[in-house]
Write a protein that holds these residues in place. Structure first.
Motif, PDB file in Angstrom:
ATOM      1  N   UNK A   1      11.337  53.143  20.811  1.00  0.00           N
ATOM      2  CA  UNK A   1      10.737  52.745  22.139  1.00  0.00           C
ATOM      3  C   UNK A   1       9.893  53.887  22.682  1.00  0.00           C
TER       4      UNK A   1
ATOM      5  N   UNK B   1       1.786  52.957  17.939  1.00  0.00           N
ATOM      6  CA  UNK B   1       1.065  51.840  17.238  1.00  0.00           C
ATOM      7  C   UNK B   1       2.080  50.596  17.037  1.00  0.00           C
ATOM      8  N   UNK B   2       1.710  49.393  16.794  1.00  0.00           N
ATOM      9  CA  UNK B   2       2.505  48.361  16.247  1.00  0.00           C
ATOM     10  C   UNK B   2       2.738  48.828  14.698  1.00  0.00           C
ATOM     11  N   UNK B   3       3.779  48.000  14.397  1.00  0.00           N
ATOM     12  CA  UNK B   3       4.087  48.151  12.763  1.00  0.00           C
ATOM     13  C   UNK B   3       2.775  47.549  11.917  1.00  0.00           C
TER      14      UNK B   3
ATOM     15  N   UNK C   1      10.832  45.951   8.734  1.00  0.00           N
ATOM     16  CA  UNK C   1       9.436  45.430   9.661  1.00  0.00           C
ATOM     17  C   UNK C   1       8.357  46.403   9.164  1.00  0.00           C
TER      18      UNK C   1
ATOM     19  N   UNK D   1       7.990  48.255  17.607  1.00  0.00           N
ATOM     20  CA  UNK D   1       7.610  46.785  17.348  1.00  0.00           C
ATOM     21  C   UNK D   1       7.885  46.051  18.620  1.00  0.00           C
ATOM     22  N   UNK D   2       6.900  45.362  18.930  1.00  0.00           N
ATOM     23  CA  UNK D   2       6.984  44.343  19.942  1.00  0.00           C
ATOM     24  C   UNK D   2       8.022  43.165  19.777  1.00  0.00           C
ATOM     25  N   UNK D   3       8.946  43.258  20.591  1.00  0.00           N
ATOM     26  CA  UNK D   3      10.250  42.123  20.415  1.00  0.00           C
ATOM     27  C   UNK D   3      10.413  41.604  21.750  1.00  0.00           C
TER      28      UNK D   3
ATOM     29  N   UNK E   1       5.868  54.496  16.323  1.00  0.00           N
ATOM     30  CA  UNK E   1       5.687  52.919  15.968  1.00  0.00           C
ATOM     31  C   UNK E   1       6.701  52.256  16.772  1.00  0.00           C
TER      32      UNK E   1
ATOM     33  N   UNK F   1       9.849  55.689  14.533  1.00  0.00           N
ATOM     34  CA  UNK F   1      10.234  54.521  15.288  1.00  0.00           C
ATOM     35  C   UNK F   1      11.138  54.522  16.482  1.00  0.00           C
TER      36      UNK F   1
END
Lengths: 269, 269
Positions: A97, A107-109, A168, A151-153, A149, A95
């Motif tokens: 960036x 991958x997205x979560x 998440x 996460x788009x934030x 992985x 996990x």
């Protein structure tokens, strides 16, 4: 979202021996190890692995932060290196960036949840790497992973607390392994009213609205009736609620009247 | 998942004036208000409303817990009642376990993200209610909501920390408002190798494996070649990596040899 049913068995995670291992690389704060354990157990995960943690994961602070999930902390494994923690794993996600200088699939979560659940079903042993609170995973650790992985934030503020990052990813894993109805309306002992029951309510209401004079303007009556019917339709009433509304109409119309009240304004405090 | 790009503009949330309002009803701990603010801002939300908080949301503890999201805390509104906090809202969701004695539609957070994003696009002002840390929302508060959001979690341990509950819901909202690629492989300055480049690598490698004797058993050669090709295919090599492998093969074959080493075991430490 509180409430734990202690009569229920804890989820047996997929993949043999507790689903994906959650590997925290050099976590700094005991409290974060505790809250990460809690997030894991919320999502049915129990295999926590700690690579050279900077504080004691069995300290009072860590155990308090883990809330009801202290068993996860107590069974956590200690490792000298990320390689050691991953030794028995067959597929590893990091996990982070997306790294600039390495080509890895990202991958997205949400997508990771589905992909990892699929692999776990095929008995692939999975590990998910989480980095240090301040600095994340080092390139060396990322290099050990098969995929990333991310996460788009909010791009202006994407720094997640460690336990929130764990939550998440673990949450998406859990959703992918469970069949949850996206929308449900639990009716308990009642059920949605059928159209016959609804029509009887309309007839009752409109009869009383006619006789009390509310619908006395002849040319407006049809649209007023339609509007009242529309709003009651939209409410998707249950059979029980239809019966309640019959009572409401009757009581409003024929119930006790106290002429001492100004009935038009007394409901306002 | 760390790393905030401070050069980027913060997300302007949908729905006018900061997307859904996050309403914390009687939160008990300043730290939780801070971590909730952080989770909100991670997901582009800024409208925090506090109904009779038990501690000071601008205390040092709260501000520290909010990390880089202290602006969310500083602009948070204080309200005397849940009704006051919801007064300008047009659609309200309550996060809670499904109530036994009320009939309300129940959404998963994922479904709620999509539904709420749809409403926000139509300029509906949305509020999302979160209850007290220990006891959740009271029935009176739940009664003010149009729908319930319930996160499917480990039934034996479903009690979420307040900020984690906020994160799950806000994260799903944010995902629904963003177009994120579920899977991506960012190639940077290189690109996937084409089949011609890959075939040249196979030819080079197989030529050298023939001449060094690795493929000397005639009847096994075809399947060995196929297996080697299969594993290199599966690696989905980039053009740059193909060039690197040409070099690897050449150097292994013709590079400097130091006969003093036992080349078969020296790589093991």
């Amino acid at each position: 979202m509180s409430g734990t049913d202690t009569t229920k068995e804890p989820i047996q995670a997929l993949g043999g021996g507790g689903g994906p291992a959650i590997i925290l690389v050099e976590p700094q704060l005991a409290e974060n190890m505790g809250t990460a354990a809690r997030a894991m157990y919320n999502c049915g995960l129990t295999d926590m692995r700690l690579v050279k943690p900077k504080q004691d994961w069995l300290s009072a602070k860590a155990l308090a932060a883990s809330s009801g999930a202290s068993e996860v902390l107590k069974s956590a494994g200690f490792y000298e290196s990320t390689e050691d923690a991953l030794a028995d794993r067959q597929f590893v996600a990091a996990t982070t960036a997306r790294p600039r200088d390495m080509i890895k699939t990202v991958w997205t979560p949400h997508h990771a949840g589905a992909e990892l659940a699929k692999r776990a079903t095929a008995d692939t042993k999975i590990g998910i790497l989480f980095g240090r609170e301040k600095s994340g995973l080092k390139n060396h650790d990322i290099g050990l992973a098969d995929v990333i992985i991310e996460a788009p934030l909010n791009p202006a503020y994407s720094s997640l607390n460690l336990a929130q990052a764990v939550l998440i990813v673990a949450y998406q894993w859990y959703q992918a392994t469970q069949a949850s109805e996206a929308e449900a309306t639990p009716y308990g002992i009642t059920r949605p009213a059928n159209k016959d029951e609804l029509n009887l309510l309309f007839q009752h209401l409109e009869y009383e609205l006619d006789t009390c004079g509310f619908l006395h303007v002849e040319e407006k009556r049809p649209s007023m009736v339609l509007n009242i019917r529309a709003m009651l339709q939209r409410a998707a009433l249950t059979e029980q609620e239809v019966r309640t509304l019959h009572g409401v109409v009757t009581e409003l119309r024929y119930g006790r009247r106290d002429e001492a009240y100004d009935v038009r304004s007394d409901w306002k405090k």
